[in-house]
Each structure stands twice: as C-alpha cells, then as structure tokens.
Write an enzyme that holds these catalytic residues in place. Structure first.
Site, PDB file in Angstrom:
ATOM      1  N   HIS A  62      14.501  -2.914 -14.271  1.00  0.00           N
ATOM      2  CA  HIS A  62      15.204  -3.101 -15.542  1.00  0.00           C
ATOM      3  C   HIS A  62      14.516  -4.225 -16.317  1.00  0.00           C
ATOM      4  CE1 HIS A  62      17.048  -6.154 -12.984  1.00  0.00           C
ATOM      5  NE2 HIS A  62      17.609  -6.718 -14.040  1.00  0.00           N
ATOM      6  N   HIS A  64      15.217  -7.213 -17.615  1.00  0.00           N
ATOM      7  CA  HIS A  64      15.563  -8.621 -17.647  1.00  0.00           C
ATOM      8  C   HIS A  64      14.332  -9.395 -17.200  1.00  0.00           C
ATOM      9  CE1 HIS A  64      20.257  -8.373 -17.576  1.00  0.00           C
ATOM     10  NE2 HIS A  64      19.780  -8.492 -18.795  1.00  0.00           N
ATOM     11  N   ASP A  66      13.404 -11.868 -15.422  1.00  0.00           N
ATOM     12  CA  ASP A  66      13.056 -12.246 -14.051  1.00  0.00           C
ATOM     13  C   ASP A  66      12.568 -11.061 -13.233  1.00  0.00           C
ATOM     14  OD1 ASP A  66      15.794 -11.390 -14.284  1.00  0.00           O
ATOM     15  OD2 ASP A  66      16.180 -12.078 -12.253  1.00  0.00           O
ATOM     16  N   HIS A  67      12.503  -9.888 -13.862  1.00  0.00           N
ATOM     17  CA  HIS A  67      12.022  -8.686 -13.170  1.00  0.00           C
ATOM     18  C   HIS A  67      10.730  -8.122 -13.763  1.00  0.00           C
ATOM     19  CE1 HIS A  67      15.610  -7.999 -10.559  1.00  0.00           C
ATOM     20  NE2 HIS A  67      16.132  -8.812 -11.464  1.00  0.00           N
ATOM     21  N   HIS A 139      24.991  -2.584 -14.500  1.00  0.00           N
ATOM     22  CA  HIS A 139      24.550  -3.941 -14.829  1.00  0.00           C
ATOM     23  C   HIS A 139      24.766  -4.161 -16.324  1.00  0.00           C
ATOM     24  CE1 HIS A 139      22.624  -7.676 -14.033  1.00  0.00           C
ATOM     25  NE2 HIS A 139      21.499  -7.412 -14.662  1.00  0.00           N
ATOM     26  N   ASP A 209      19.202  -4.927 -10.220  1.00  0.00           N
ATOM     27  CA  ASP A 209      20.478  -5.631 -10.329  1.00  0.00           C
ATOM     28  C   ASP A 209      21.613  -4.620 -10.471  1.00  0.00           C
ATOM     29  OD1 ASP A 209      18.897  -7.824 -10.243  1.00  0.00           O
ATOM     30  OD2 ASP A 209      19.453  -8.621 -12.212  1.00  0.00           O
ATOM     31  N   HIS A 268      17.533 -11.308  -4.074  1.00  0.00           N
ATOM     32  CA  HIS A 268      18.073 -11.719  -5.379  1.00  0.00           C
ATOM     33  C   HIS A 268      19.206 -12.731  -5.152  1.00  0.00           C
ATOM     34  CE1 HIS A 268      19.669 -11.212  -9.544  1.00  0.00           C
ATOM     35  NE2 HIS A 268      18.401 -10.917  -9.805  1.00  0.00           N
TER      36      HIS A 268
END
Length: 317
Positions: A62, A64, A66-67, A139, A209, A268
């Site tokens: 996804h 975001h 941090d990914h 999410h 997530d 995570h």
C-alpha cells in the site's frame, strides 16, 4: 523457501528497526523478491546477504510512506551498481504516477527496463515458481496482502522403481519426466507408472497494514505461514486517544488459531515496544500466545527464516 526481514518497525524507523521490507527467496533460484520498500531499504540490503543485482520483482502492499519511500534510492543505486537486469514492480493504483514523477524530476535514466504493474484486489499473477493472488485488507487507505502458492512438483521420478527393473539414470529418465513413454528391453514404459506423488508447494501470506486479520478468511485455513502486522497489544490500542486501523496481538492470536495457521511471524511493531522501554516485544508475543498454539516469531531486522517443505519453520540467524 527463505525470508529475510529488512525492516520491521511501524510508521517510522528506530534505533532497533527500520521500516517495512521483506525479501523472499525460493529454493534453487537465482533471483529474489522484495515485499515493500520503506525508506533506507537499500541500506538494509547492503547489510544483508542479498544482492541488488539479483532482485527480480518488488511488491508494494500500500502507499503509505513507510512501505514504499525507499524505492527511488534503490532504483538509482541499482543503476550505479551496474545491475542492469530488468526489474518489475507491482503495486496499487498510484505507484506508477509516483515513480514517473520521481524519475522525471530527477532526470534519472535508469539504463535498465523497469516494468510497473498496478494491480487490483483479487488479481492473480503467475511467476516461475509460484502464483500470487492480491487480497484486500482493511486500513485507512487501500492495502493488500499477497497469497503466495508455490508450484507443486509433479515430475519427480521413482528412481528406486526404475533401478529395480534395471534402468539406471540416463537420457530415458528425462523423457519420462517430460511425460513421454519410452521403450526399455523391448517393453513400453508409461511415465505415470514411474512418477512419485506430487510434492505440494508451500503456501504463505505476506500482508500489508490491516486492522482485521479475519478478512483473509479461507486463505488462512491450514496456511503454512502468515506474515502479518501486529502493531499494538490490546491494552495499548484501547488507550490510544485516536484509534488507528492496525491489528492487535489479541485479535491476531485469536484469528490465526481459529484458521489453524501453522506458523506465524508478526512484524510492523510499534516503536514503543523496544529494549529500552518498560514494554518490550515479549508483551506482543505473550498476548498472541494466549490464543495461538502454533509456531510464533516476532520478527527483528535481519532475521532470516526458512520454511521447509514439511511446513516446519526455523530461524536460521
């Protein structure tokens, strides 16, 4: 099948953990696959036993940061390393626009073929050694899990049976493996008579997530391995002033036990669970274990695990 965790923190890097990235390698393969690519993933790769030159495909769960914020640096370093092998990226809608923008503004000329595929939920993709199905999660933005099913091995000969009739290893073995009948000592031999039962491929889910592990439903039933986020314990989550859509250790433990998941690796991890805090990762482990009877690990950066064909998982280092 081998998994190397390159980043196991939630949201931001810490002194102990970088943000999300996971490498997957298959037996007797000359390439590897990356799942998510948080900021500084290329630094983590350098510190591991992996080679950027052998990286074949990247899957993004996804959008975001941090990914996937680590993608631009990794793509550029791949060129500087003269690793001109083509690279595939699979991600949600928007990943193509992001990469086109970064490469255009920086005037980056990669020098290798970059193929970007935007997927949708329920799509299935077929690779050399496995198939991959995209599963929707719950999410704050679109987030996905990847159900990976290794190919069954169906061409294993019963060499003991062949030797028993006097046929030693030769080019005739190859013909039987290709499904062709052969003649030996004047007798016609059919391949199906001399094949072992298929070796069933391993199955795993690598999830992004997700606040509701139960949405994975039947795909978790008797699964060999689930890699799933576990950001909070239930007590911590209940006391958050603002609720966020992530999984708690309690919910994860209950669901994987109900679906008979054979092995679970939780990652995570929220930064508050650390070695210098009064609350460590053992709290997450213990809360999952109150419900889950299978093999459980809480992943740390650079942990390497091997999933055997017998569905037994072991931590290598």
């Amino acid at each position: 099948m081998q998994l190397t965790f390159l980043g196991t923190s939630a949201g931001k890097p810490t002194k102990e953990r970088n943000v999300s990235a996971l490498a997957l390698q298959f037996d007797q393969d000359n390439k590897w696959y990356l799942f998510d690519c948080g900021e500084a993933t290329q630094h983590q790769i350098i510190r591991s036993r992996l080679s950027i030159g052998k990286l074949d495909t990247i899957f993004i769960t996804h959008l975001h940061g941090d990914h996937y914020y680590g993608l631009p640096g990794l793509l550029s370093s791949k060129k500087l390393d003269k690793a001109f092998r083509s690279l595939n990226i699979y991600g949600p809608k928007g990943i193509k626009k992001f990469l086109e923008c970064v490469l255009d503004i920086s005037e980056e000329h990669l020098g290798y073929i970059l193929k970007v595929t935007e997927f949708e939920a329920e799509e299935t993709f077929v690779f050399d050694k496995f198939s991959l199905k995209v599963l929707p999660l719950v999410h704050s933005i679109e987030s996905f899990a990847f159900y990976i099913k290794e190919n069954d091995i169906c061409n294993k000969l019963n060499e003991k049976k062949l030797r028993a009739i006097g046929l030693e290893p030769s080019s005739l073995y190859a013909e039987l493996k290709r499904g062709r009948s052969i003649t030996f000592k004047g007798e016609k031999l059919e391949p199906k008579v001399f094949m072992l039962d298929p070796v069933v491929g391993r199955s795993l889910i690598i999830a992004g997530d997700n606040s509701r592990p139960d949405v994975l439903g039947r795909y978790m039933e008797d699964l060999d391995l689930l890699v799933h986020e576990c950001t909070y314990t239930q007590e911590t989550y209940d006391n958050l002033p603002v609720k966020v859509l992530h999984t708690t250790a309690k919910d994860l433990g209950i669901e994987v036990q109900a679906k008979r998941v054979k092995n679970l690796i939780a990652n995570h991890i929220n930064p508050r669970y650390n070695k210098n805090s009064t609350i460590g990762v053992e709290m997450i482990y213990n809360e999952i274990k109150r419900s889950y009877e299978g093999k459980l690990f809480i992943a740390n950066d650079f942990d390497v695990y091997r999933l055997g064909r017998d569905s037994v998982i072991e931590k290598l280092y």
